[in-house]
Enzyme design. Structure first.
Site, PDB file in Angstrom:
ATOM      1  CB  CYS A   1      -1.000  -0.005   1.152  1.00 32.48           C
ATOM      2  SG  CYS A   1      -0.269   0.006   2.805  1.00 32.48           S
TER       3      CYS A   1
ATOM      4  CG  HIS B   1      -4.560  -0.057   4.005  1.00 27.67           C
ATOM      5  ND1 HIS B   1      -3.901  -0.800   3.058  1.00 27.67           N
ATOM      6  CD2 HIS B   1      -5.575   0.564   3.360  1.00 27.67           C
ATOM      7  CE1 HIS B   1      -4.506  -0.644   1.884  1.00 27.67           C
ATOM      8  NE2 HIS B   1      -5.519   0.193   2.045  1.00 27.67           N
TER       9      HIS B   1
ATOM     10  CG  HIS C   1      -6.867   0.502  -1.472  1.00 26.21           C
ATOM     11  ND1 HIS C   1      -7.224   0.019  -0.246  1.00 26.21           N
ATOM     12  CD2 HIS C   1      -7.896   0.151  -2.287  1.00 26.21           C
ATOM     13  CE1 HIS C   1      -8.406  -0.570  -0.301  1.00 26.21           C
ATOM     14  NE2 HIS C   1      -8.821  -0.497  -1.532  1.00 26.21           N
TER      15      HIS C   1
END
Length: 170
Positions: free
Chosen positions: A77, A129, A141
């Site tokens: 990510c 994240h 993402h």
């Protein structure tokens, strides 16, 4: 009496002239201050659009935790956000925790396209994240092997339920 009228008329004309000049300057100065604000907003939305367009070029690219920074064969990510923003002239740190301290805080209710959203999907109090808010309740993402870079719905998602903060870096 005639000279009194001339003096009054002179003062009236002078007053009207000064008022006219003052109003003209006021409009001119106010207008010139408003233009840069509009240009800044347009530049911001243009950069956000470019960041999102760059990221969408990588839809489907494999997810790999700890992916090498700068590589486009796989992303995690934060390597994804770092790469996409760098391609648009914005330098971000490598990890999601570090990225969560970049730019300026933005509330969840004031998200704009291009903002970074940070979540604690492990629910252990640590950000793990990062995703790019696309606008219209969508995220760009990567988070899972086999899925790769993808677009997800934000509202009601895991990222929404474990939301920690958001940052504006554009």
């Amino acid at each position: 009496m005639n000279s009194t009228k001339k003096t009054l008329m002179g003062k009236t004309l002078l007053g009207k002239t000064l008022l006219s000049i003052t109003l003209s300057l006021s409009v001119a100065l106010t207008g010139s201050l408003a233009v840069p604000a509009a240009k800044v907003e347009a530049a911001t939305s243009s950069t956000a659009s470019s960041v999102i367009a760059t990221g969408q070029k990588f839809l489907g690219v494999n997810y790999k935790f700890g992916a090498t920074a700068g590589s486009t064969s796989s992303f995690d990510c934060s390597s994804f956000t770092q790469y996409v923003f760098k391609k648009n002239g914005i330098t971000l740190p490598r990890s999601s925790v570090s990225q969560s301290k970049a730019g300026k805080y933005v509330s969840k209710s004031n998200l704009k396209a291009g903002d970074l959203i940070f979540s604690d999907t492990n629910r252990d109090g640590v950000i793990n994240h990062v995703s790019i808010y696309m606008g219209n309740g969508k995220l760009l993402h990567t988070y899972r092997k086999g899925l790769g870079v993808t677009i997800s719905t934000f509202s009601g998602s895991t990222w929404d339920k474990t939301y920690v903060t958001a940052r504006r870096v554009i």
